[in-house]
Design an enzyme around this catalytic site. Structure first.
Site, short mmCIF file in Angstrom:
data_model
loop_
_atom_site.label_atom_id
_atom_site.label_comp_id
_atom_site.label_asym_id
_atom_site.label_seq_id
_atom_site.Cartn_x
_atom_site.Cartn_y
_atom_site.Cartn_z
N HIS A 94 35.00 99.22 73.02
CA HIS A 94 34.34 98.12 72.32
C HIS A 94 35.22 96.90 72.48
CE1 HIS A 94 31.91 100.85 69.37
NE2 HIS A 94 31.77 101.22 70.62
N ASN A 98 33.38 93.96 75.30
CA ASN A 98 32.76 95.27 75.36
C ASN A 98 32.70 95.72 76.83
OD1 ASN A 98 30.43 97.20 75.57
ND2 ASN A 98 30.51 96.94 73.35
N CYS A 117 36.20 100.75 65.27
CA CYS A 117 37.05 99.56 65.37
C CYS A 117 37.64 99.20 64.01
CB CYS A 117 36.26 98.40 65.96
SG CYS A 117 35.75 98.75 67.68
N CYS A 158 32.51 98.01 64.10
CA CYS A 158 31.91 99.30 63.77
C CYS A 158 32.95 100.16 63.05
CB CYS A 158 31.44 99.99 65.05
SG CYS A 158 32.81 100.57 66.09
N GLU A 198 36.76 95.02 70.37
CA GLU A 198 37.97 95.04 69.55
C GLU A 198 39.01 95.99 70.14
OE1 GLU A 198 34.35 94.24 66.97
OE2 GLU A 198 34.87 95.69 68.51
#
Length: 151
Positions: A54, A43, A86, A83, A56
């Site tokens: 993020h 992150n 992502c 989330c 990912e």
């Protein structure tokens, strides 16, 4: 937990700790293709003043442009269930499997992923929960602002 999952989630945890060391939110991810890490990230919202980095997203960015067939052989390991944003990236690149360290801190759109044939494995790891919980205790205002954006 199987040995393979343990090995790769530990790499994602290393990425989460890297974010924490940089003053960021401790979430990390690694992308694994055929048993090899091809991307890693953490992150970077706080560190880079980013709205989208993020773990990912950072991870897939670091993997570079893989061929479509390559993504279909990948597993994404992440310390926290993805989330909505992502998850969309996972669907876009047709990554068939996500292994998450936990989903209590922030329940993501798990049903949505599964409805789109993504296998989701929740390892429910105390280590991941404790890492993010400590960050939240010490940075409640920052966490609340970030969660407000994605909720």
């Amino acid at each position: 937990m199987n040995t393979k999952h343990h090995k790769f989630i530990q790499e994602a945890i290393k990425e989460a700790r890297k974010s924490l060391d940089e003053g960021g939110i401790p979430i990390g991810a690694v992308l694994v293709e055929d048993g090899e890490i091809v991307g890693r990230g953490h992150n970077r919202l706080i560190q880079d003043g980013s709205t989208i980095l993020h773990a990912e997203m950072d991870c897939l960015e670091s993997a570079g442009k893989l061929r479509g067939a390559d993504y279909k052989r990948c597993t994404l390991y992440t310390t926290l269930v993805p989330c909505d944003m992502c998850s969309g990236l996972i669907l876009l690149y047709k990554i068939p499997k996500v292994v998450a360290g936990e989903n209590e801190t922030f329940p993501g759109p798990e049903d949505y992923l599964e409805e789109h044939d993504v296998e989701l494995v929740n390892l429910d790891l105390d280590e991941c929960k404790e890492l993010i919980a400590e960050y939240i205790r010490e940075n409640r205002e920052v966490w609340d602002q970030e969660i407000e954006r994605v909720s």
